[in-house]
Design a protein around this motif. Structure first.
Motif, PDB file in Angstrom:
ATOM      1  N   ALA A  62      -5.978  15.088  -8.185  1.00 47.71           N
ATOM      2  CA  ALA A  62      -5.661  16.473  -7.869  1.00 47.71           C
ATOM      3  C   ALA A  62      -6.246  16.853  -6.511  1.00 47.71           C
ATOM      4  N   GLY A  63      -5.403  17.514  -5.699  1.00 48.87           N
ATOM      5  CA  GLY A  63      -5.870  17.989  -4.412  1.00 48.87           C
ATOM      6  C   GLY A  63      -5.766  16.961  -3.306  1.00 48.87           C
ATOM      7  N   GLY A  64      -5.445  15.745  -3.629  1.00 45.28           N
ATOM      8  CA  GLY A  64      -5.357  14.701  -2.617  1.00 45.28           C
ATOM      9  C   GLY A  64      -3.923  14.252  -2.430  1.00 45.28           C
ATOM     10  N   ALA A  65      -3.602  13.827  -1.223  1.00 45.66           N
ATOM     11  CA  ALA A  65      -2.250  13.365  -0.949  1.00 45.66           C
ATOM     12  C   ALA A  65      -2.061  11.977  -1.546  1.00 45.66           C
ATOM     13  N   ARG A  66      -0.932  11.791  -2.195  1.00 40.67           N
ATOM     14  CA  ARG A  66      -0.654  10.483  -2.793  1.00 40.67           C
ATOM     15  C   ARG A  66      -0.159   9.537  -1.714  1.00 40.67           C
ATOM     16  N   PRO A  67      -0.797   8.394  -1.556  1.00 44.14           N
ATOM     17  CA  PRO A  67      -0.355   7.437  -0.533  1.00 44.14           C
ATOM     18  C   PRO A  67       1.004   6.858  -0.913  1.00 44.14           C
ATOM     19  N   SER A  68       1.701   6.317   0.083  1.00 46.31           N
ATOM     20  CA  SER A  68       3.007   5.723  -0.179  1.00 46.31           C
ATOM     21  C   SER A  68       2.843   4.475  -1.041  1.00 46.31           C
ATOM     22  N   SER A  69       3.933   4.047  -1.647  1.00 44.51           N
ATOM     23  CA  SER A  69       3.904   2.844  -2.477  1.00 44.51           C
ATOM     24  C   SER A  69       3.495   1.637  -1.642  1.00 44.51           C
ATOM     25  N   ALA A  70       3.983   1.600  -0.385  1.00 40.62           N
ATOM     26  CA  ALA A  70       3.651   0.484   0.505  1.00 40.62           C
ATOM     27  C   ALA A  70       2.154   0.471   0.797  1.00 40.62           C
ATOM     28  N   GLN A  71       1.565   1.664   1.015  1.00 41.24           N
ATOM     29  CA  GLN A  71       0.127   1.749   1.300  1.00 41.24           C
ATOM     30  C   GLN A  71      -0.690   1.354   0.073  1.00 41.24           C
ATOM     31  N   GLN A  72      -0.238   1.788  -1.112  1.00 41.23           N
ATOM     32  CA  GLN A  72      -0.933   1.421  -2.351  1.00 41.23           C
ATOM     33  C   GLN A  72      -0.933  -0.092  -2.551  1.00 41.23           C
ATOM     34  N   LEU A  73       0.219  -0.713  -2.273  1.00 40.95           N
ATOM     35  CA  LEU A  73       0.330  -2.157  -2.456  1.00 40.95           C
ATOM     36  C   LEU A  73      -0.546  -2.895  -1.444  1.00 40.95           C
ATOM     37  N   GLU A  74      -0.550  -2.418  -0.192  1.00 38.86           N
ATOM     38  CA  GLU A  74      -1.387  -3.037   0.844  1.00 38.86           C
ATOM     39  C   GLU A  74      -2.862  -2.939   0.451  1.00 38.86           C
ATOM     40  N   ASP A  75      -3.264  -1.763  -0.054  1.00 32.13           N
ATOM     41  CA  ASP A  75      -4.656  -1.574  -0.484  1.00 32.13           C
ATOM     42  C   ASP A  75      -4.994  -2.452  -1.684  1.00 32.13           C
ATOM     43  N   ALA A  76      -4.031  -2.647  -2.563  1.00 29.44           N
ATOM     44  CA  ALA A  76      -4.262  -3.465  -3.759  1.00 29.44           C
ATOM     45  C   ALA A  76      -4.554  -4.921  -3.368  1.00 29.44           C
ATOM     46  N   TYR A  77      -3.783  -5.450  -2.411  1.00 27.70           N
ATOM     47  CA  TYR A  77      -4.034  -6.821  -1.937  1.00 27.70           C
ATOM     48  C   TYR A  77      -5.411  -6.912  -1.283  1.00 27.70           C
ATOM     49  N   LYS A  78      -5.762  -5.883  -0.484  1.00 25.75           N
ATOM     50  CA  LYS A  78      -7.076  -5.866   0.166  1.00 25.75           C
ATOM     51  C   LYS A  78      -8.193  -5.780  -0.872  1.00 25.75           C
ATOM     52  N   ALA A  79      -7.966  -4.971  -1.903  1.00 19.07           N
ATOM     53  CA  ALA A  79      -8.980  -4.772  -2.935  1.00 19.07           C
ATOM     54  C   ALA A  79      -9.320  -6.074  -3.651  1.00 19.07           C
ATOM     55  N   LEU A  80      -8.309  -6.913  -3.848  1.00 20.81           N
ATOM     56  CA  LEU A  80      -8.551  -8.206  -4.501  1.00 20.81           C
ATOM     57  C   LEU A  80      -8.919  -9.287  -3.487  1.00 20.81           C
ATOM     58  N   GLY A  81      -8.738  -8.975  -2.206  1.00 22.54           N
ATOM     59  CA  GLY A  81      -9.067  -9.963  -1.179  1.00 22.54           C
ATOM     60  C   GLY A  81      -8.091 -11.120  -1.148  1.00 22.54           C
ATOM     61  N   VAL A  82      -6.817 -10.835  -1.433  1.00 25.94           N
ATOM     62  CA  VAL A  82      -5.794 -11.887  -1.435  1.00 25.94           C
ATOM     63  C   VAL A  82      -4.675 -11.543  -0.451  1.00 25.94           C
ATOM     64  N   SER A  83      -3.952 -12.560  -0.047  1.00 26.50           N
ATOM     65  CA  SER A  83      -2.831 -12.373   0.873  1.00 26.50           C
ATOM     66  C   SER A  83      -1.571 -12.013   0.083  1.00 26.50           C
ATOM     67  N   PRO A  84      -0.700 -11.172   0.653  1.00 20.76           N
ATOM     68  CA  PRO A  84       0.573 -10.851  -0.009  1.00 20.76           C
ATOM     69  C   PRO A  84       1.428 -12.083  -0.272  1.00 20.76           C
ATOM     70  N   SER A  85       1.148 -13.169   0.470  1.00 17.74           N
ATOM     71  CA  SER A  85       1.926 -14.400   0.286  1.00 17.74           C
ATOM     72  C   SER A  85       1.366 -15.279  -0.836  1.00 17.74           C
ATOM     73  N   ALA A  86       0.245 -14.877  -1.432  1.00 16.94           N
ATOM     74  CA  ALA A  86      -0.355 -15.667  -2.510  1.00 16.94           C
ATOM     75  C   ALA A  86       0.557 -15.687  -3.730  1.00 16.94           C
ATOM     76  N   SER A  87       0.513 -16.782  -4.475  1.00 17.02           N
ATOM     77  CA  SER A  87       1.351 -16.901  -5.671  1.00 17.02           C
ATOM     78  C   SER A  87       0.775 -16.059  -6.802  1.00 17.02           C
ATOM     79  N   ASP A  88       1.600 -15.818  -7.826  1.00 16.15           N
ATOM     80  CA  ASP A  88       1.145 -15.052  -8.990  1.00 16.15           C
ATOM     81  C   ASP A  88      -0.071 -15.716  -9.632  1.00 16.15           C
ATOM     82  N   GLU A  89      -0.045 -17.028  -9.702  1.00 14.71           N
ATOM     83  CA  GLU A  89      -1.131 -17.769 -10.332  1.00 14.71           C
ATOM     84  C   GLU A  89      -2.431 -17.641  -9.524  1.00 14.71           C
ATOM     85  N   GLU A  90      -2.300 -17.711  -8.201  1.00 17.41           N
ATOM     86  CA  GLU A  90      -3.475 -17.570  -7.342  1.00 17.41           C
ATOM     87  C   GLU A  90      -4.099 -16.180  -7.484  1.00 17.41           C
TER      88      GLU A  90
END
Length: 258
Positions: free
Chosen positions: A179-207
């Motif tokens: 509440a009260g905060g701007a919702r980031p775009s889906s692309a930004q959320q996904l980019e942050d998610a990869y950063k949060a796990l410390g993995v590359s977007p090109s990594a496989s599902d298993e990795e």
């Protein structure tokens, strides 16, 4: 302990029959007691050092932009409550925070001190850094001067700069849609998610799954407590596991939709 008593007794029995059994059992009990006392003492030392260094470094971090605002002081005081510190611990934490604000505070020396008492355990060092990130970004934002100080803290702890980006990304993810905060775009959320796990977007599902499970294991609250994290900071550890899970879910959902 019972196992040590039995083993000690059996060894004693082999050398001195029943009297030897009694002596060996007593010696086994004594050695276990000494070992437990030493381990407990070391654990308490790490816990006390954790709280003291956390708030001292936090004081320096809050002054990164030149002045400590009333909001930042209130933030630090809110952590006293969140970490369920006793009155004695609050007084110690406040003194440490004020020490960190002093012009002659030696940040590198403080970080080196904590590095020594923690035994350089990666999970504790990462939790230390997480507390600092959460402290300066209670509103979901990390300002440039604060980011530079966080990078300096990470380096002082022997952690890669990417750890700061990873924690900041987790923070943005946890604040997304509040509440009260701007919702980031889906692309930004996904980019942050990869950063949060410390993995590359090109990594496989298993990795990605392997990294996710490793992070969840390393950051389990019980495991961190056994390594010296104060019980009062358990909530922070639980918060980190939720952020890791959230990032993993964002990645899974995006890949499923694609």
């Amino acid at each position: 302990m019972l196992f040590a008593i039995i083993i000690g007794g059996l060894i004693g029995y082999a050398f001195g029959k029943f009297p030897g059994f009694l002596i060996g059992a007593a010696l086994g009990a004594f050695l276990v007691h000494r070992l437990k006392s030493r381990l407990l003492g070391k654990l308490q030392s790490i816990q006390l050092g954790f709280v003291d260094s956390v708030f001292a470094v936090m004081g320096a971090l809050c002054k990164a932009d030149g002045v400590v605002s009333r909001d930042e002081i209130q933030m630090a005081e809110s952590l006293f409550v969140r970490f369920r510190l006793s009155e004695e611990q609050k007084a110690s934490a406040k003194a440490a925070f004020n020490r960190g604000k002093e012009p002659d505070f030696d940040l590198e020396a403080e970080l080196s001190h904590f590095l020594r008492i923690s035994g350089g355990q990666p999970a504790l060092l990462q939790m230390f850094l997480q507390v600092q990130v959460s402290a300066v970004a209670a509103d979901g934002m990390v300002h440039p001067a604060e980011h530079e100080m966080l990078v300096r803290i990470a380096r002082g702890l022997g952690l890669p700069e990417s750890q700061v980006d990873q924690l900041e990304a987790m923070l943005r993810g946890s604040h997304a849609g509040q509440a009260g905060g701007a919702r980031p775009s889906s692309a930004q959320q996904l980019e942050d998610a990869y950063k949060a796990l410390g993995v590359s977007p090109s990594a496989s599902d298993e990795e990605i799954k392997k990294v996710y499970r490793k992070l969840m294991s390393e950051n389990h609250p019980d495991k961190l407590a056994g390594r010296g994290l104060p019980e009062s900071m358990r909530e922070m550890a639980e918060e980190r596991t939720r952020e890791i899970s959230h990032a993993y879910d964002v990645i899974k959902d995006a890949r499923k939709a694609a």
